[in-house]
Design an enzyme around this catalytic site. Structure first.
Site, PDB file in Angstrom:
ATOM      1  N   ARG A 154     -16.508   4.950 -10.684  1.00  0.00           N
ATOM      2  CA  ARG A 154     -15.246   4.273 -10.391  1.00  0.00           C
ATOM      3  C   ARG A 154     -14.079   4.981 -11.104  1.00  0.00           C
ATOM      4  O   ARG A 154     -12.936   4.894 -10.702  1.00  0.00           O
ATOM      5  CB  ARG A 154     -15.315   2.786 -10.754  1.00  0.00           C
ATOM      6  CG  ARG A 154     -14.149   1.971 -10.219  1.00  0.00           C
ATOM      7  CD  ARG A 154     -14.476   0.503  -9.998  1.00  0.00           C
ATOM      8  NE  ARG A 154     -15.159  -0.103 -11.097  1.00  0.00           N
ATOM      9  CZ  ARG A 154     -14.596  -0.444 -12.259  1.00  0.00           C
ATOM     10  NH1 ARG A 154     -13.310  -0.244 -12.443  1.00  0.00           N
ATOM     11  NH2 ARG A 154     -15.317  -0.999 -13.215  1.00  0.00           N
ATOM     12  N   TYR A 208       3.321   1.474  10.187  1.00  0.00           N
ATOM     13  CA  TYR A 208       1.958   1.077  10.546  1.00  0.00           C
ATOM     14  C   TYR A 208       1.799  -0.423  10.240  1.00  0.00           C
ATOM     15  O   TYR A 208       2.219  -0.894   9.176  1.00  0.00           O
ATOM     16  CB  TYR A 208       0.953   1.928   9.748  1.00  0.00           C
ATOM     17  CG  TYR A 208      -0.438   1.389   9.797  1.00  0.00           C
ATOM     18  CD1 TYR A 208      -1.089   1.251  11.022  1.00  0.00           C
ATOM     19  CD2 TYR A 208      -1.096   0.975   8.655  1.00  0.00           C
ATOM     20  CE1 TYR A 208      -2.372   0.719  11.079  1.00  0.00           C
ATOM     21  CE2 TYR A 208      -2.384   0.455   8.706  1.00  0.00           C
ATOM     22  CZ  TYR A 208      -3.009   0.329   9.921  1.00  0.00           C
ATOM     23  OH  TYR A 208      -4.264  -0.211   9.986  1.00  0.00           O
ATOM     24  N   ASP A 221       4.072   8.213   3.890  1.00  0.00           N
ATOM     25  CA  ASP A 221       2.774   8.213   4.569  1.00  0.00           C
ATOM     26  C   ASP A 221       2.770   9.410   5.514  1.00  0.00           C
ATOM     27  O   ASP A 221       3.501   9.442   6.504  1.00  0.00           O
ATOM     28  CB  ASP A 221       2.587   6.894   5.323  1.00  0.00           C
ATOM     29  CG  ASP A 221       1.207   6.789   5.982  1.00  0.00           C
ATOM     30  OD1 ASP A 221       0.619   7.834   6.315  1.00  0.00           O
ATOM     31  OD2 ASP A 221       0.737   5.648   6.191  1.00  0.00           O
ATOM     32  N   LYS A 260      -8.286   9.425   9.395  1.00  0.00           N
ATOM     33  CA  LYS A 260      -7.745   9.956  10.659  1.00  0.00           C
ATOM     34  C   LYS A 260      -8.009  11.459  10.762  1.00  0.00           C
ATOM     35  O   LYS A 260      -9.142  11.850  10.853  1.00  0.00           O
ATOM     36  CB  LYS A 260      -6.253   9.622  10.770  1.00  0.00           C
ATOM     37  CG  LYS A 260      -5.902   8.195  10.345  1.00  0.00           C
ATOM     38  CD  LYS A 260      -6.526   7.151  11.228  1.00  0.00           C
ATOM     39  CE  LYS A 260      -6.089   5.767  10.760  1.00  0.00           C
ATOM     40  NZ  LYS A 260      -6.914   4.692  11.226  1.00  0.00           N
TER      41      LYS A 260
END
Ligand code: PLP
Length: 390
Positions: A56, A109, A181, A206
Site C-alpha cells: 500500500r 467527465y 485530466d 483508457k
C-alpha cells in the site's frame, strides 16, 4: 540522449536486477517485504525513499509504471491509483481539504462532476463551474483563496480542447494550482506540465491500458512536495494500484505510440466522412477545421487530435439510439481508449441524470453519439458505421 515520447513508451524503465536487465517489467506480486533486522525495518517505515515495506506504500512493479508515466509527462514523479477516479479523488481531497475552493470547467467527465458534488455536500468544498473556453469567466471565478483550477485537456464527450497555457497562467496569478485530466490526449499528444499545469491525472483504464482488461489511474506532479502529500493520502485512503494491474498498464504503454497514432488517423477519417453524410447534423472533433476547438487544438496537441469524437444524427434521440443499437463491428459500451471501437449514447447513459438545460450546458444534444474510435481497419469501421446510420 533526448528521445521522442514514442521511443520512451517502448524503452520505459524497469526495476533493476543484478548483472543483467529484464526487458519486460517484472511482476512483483508481493504485498509485504521481509527485513534482516528490526532497525532496518523501523527505518523503512514512514520513509517513502526507503526500501519497500508493504504494497500500500509502494511496490517495484507499481513504481516502474509511476516512473514511466512521470517521464512521459515531464513531471518530478507520479502516484499510481486503483482507478482514474482513485487518482482524481485522492488528488482533490489532498489539495482542497475541508472548505477549499475549486474552479472547474463545466464540461467534465460525469464521475468527476459527481465527486465535486459529493465534496461540496459532505465536506463543504466550494465549487465554481466555468466555461473554460472563456478566459474572462475563469479569471473572475478565481479568488485569493482558490486552491485548484480543474481542467480536462479534451472535454468529454465533445473533445473541446482547453487553452492550457492561458488558463494555467491565470491560476498561477491567483495563487492556485492547476490540475489537468489528460486521459483523452495521453502524454503523446499533450504534456500539460509543459503548458504550466501543476498536476496531471489519468485514467490508465483508457488509452494507457488500451485493451479493456484493467482499471487504474496515475497522477503526475511537477512539485515533489505535492507528490509526497498526495502519495501519503492515497496510501491512507487505500486507493492504491494492484501490482498486476500496474503490470498490464506498463505492457499497454509499450504500444501506446502506435495505438494513439492509429486512433487519431482513424478518428480523423471517420469524422470527415460523418461530417459529409446526409444523416448527420453535426460532428464534434477538434481535427475538423471548422470545429470551435480546432485552433487551440493545433497549438496544444502534437501528433493528432485524439481518438474520441461525437456526432448528432438527424432525427434526435430516437435516431441516436437506433444508431447505437445498429452497430455490429463497434461495441455498444461505455469507456474509451480501447483497441476496439466503442459507441455510446450519453443522454440515456453517462449523462442520464441531467435535465435538458444541463445537457445543453454540457454541449450534449438528446441524440448525441460518442464514438471512441478503435484501431480496426478504417474501411471496415466506416462500413459498419454507415450501415448503422442507414
Ligand atoms: N477521466 C476521464 C476523462 C474519464 O473519461 C474517466 C472514465 O471514463 C475517468 C477519468 C475515470 O476513470 P476510471 O473509470 O478509471 O475511474
Amino acid at each position: 540522449m533526448a528521445t521522442h515520447p514514442d521511443t520512451r513508451t517502448v524503452h520505459h524503465p524497469v526495476p533493476p536486477t543484478e548483472g543483467s536487465t529484464p526487458l519486460g517489467v517484472p511482476l512483483y506480486q508481493a504485498h509485504t517485504f521481509a527485513f534482516a533486522d528490526t532497525d532496518t525495518m523501523a527505518a523503512a517505515f514512514g520513509d517513502s525513499d526507503a526500501p519497500y515495506v508493504y504494497a500500500r506504500y509502494g511496490n517495484p512493479t507499481v513504481a516502474a509504471l509511476e516512473a514511466a508515466v512521470a517521464d512521459l509527462e515531464g513531471g518530478a514523479g507520479a502516484v499510481a491509483s486503483s482507478s482514474g477516479m482513485g487518482a482524481i479523488s485522492s488528488t482533490l481531497w489532498s489539495l482542497l481539504g475541508t472548505g477549499g475552493h475549486v474552479v472547474a470547467q463545466n464540461r467534465l467527465y460525469g464521475g468527476t462532476q459527481g465527486l465535486l458534488d459529493a465534496l461540496r455536500e459532505r465536506w463543504g468544498v466550494r465549487v465554481t463551474l466555468v466555461d473554460a473556453g472563456d478566459p474572462d469567466e475563469v479569471r473572475e471565478a478565481l479568488r485569493p483563496d482558490t486552491r485548484v483550477l480543474y481542467l480536462e485537456t479534451m472535454a468529454n464527450p465533445t473533445g473541446r480542447v482547453a487553452d492550457l497555457p492561458a488558463l494555467t497562467a491565470l491560476a498561477r496569478e491567483a495563487g492556485a494550482m492547476t490540475v489537468v485530466d489528460n486521459t483523452f490526449a495521453t502524454p503523446l499528444l499533450c504534456r500539460p506540465i509543459e503548458h504550466g499545469a501543476d498536476v496531471v491525472v489519468h485514467s490508465a483504464t483508457k488509452y494507457m491500458g488500451g485493451h479493456s482488461d484493467t482499471i487504474g489511474g496515475v497522477t503526475v506532479f511537477a512539485d515533489p512536495e505535492v507528490l509526497r502529500a498526495v502519495r501519503e493520502q492515497t496510501a491512507e485512503y487505500g486507493a492504491v494500484l494492484d501490482p498486476f494491474a500496474a503490470w498490464l498498464v506498463s505492457r499497454g504503454l509499450r504500444t501506446l505510440g502506435l495505438r494513439v497514432a492509429r486512433h487519431c488517423a482513424n478518428a480523423q477519417v471517420i469524422a470527415e466522412r460523418l461530417a459529409a453524410h446526409p444523416a448527420v447534423a453535426a460532428v464534434h472533433y477538434p481535427g475538423l477545421p471548422d470545429d470551435p476547438g480546432h485552433a487551440t487544438a493545433r497549438r496544444i496537441l502534437d501528433g493528432g487530435f485524439g481518438g474520441v469524437l461525437a456526432f448528432e444524427p438527424v432525427g434526435g434521440r430516437p435516431a441516436g439510439r437506433a444508431f447505437a443499437e445498429g452497430v455490429r463491428l463497434a461495441a455498444l459500451a461505455p469507456s474509451l481508449g480501447d483497441v476496439r471501437t466503442l459507441v455510446m449514447h450519453p443522454a440515456s447513459t453517462s449523462h442520464r441524470e441531467l435535465d435538458a438545460g444541463q445537457l445543453a450546458r454540457a454541449g450534449i444534444s438528446e441524440g448525441l453519439i460518442r464514438i471512441s474510435v478503435g484501431i480496426e481497419n478504417v474501411e471496415d469501421l466506416w462500413a459498419d458505421l454507415e450501415q448503422a446510420l442507414s
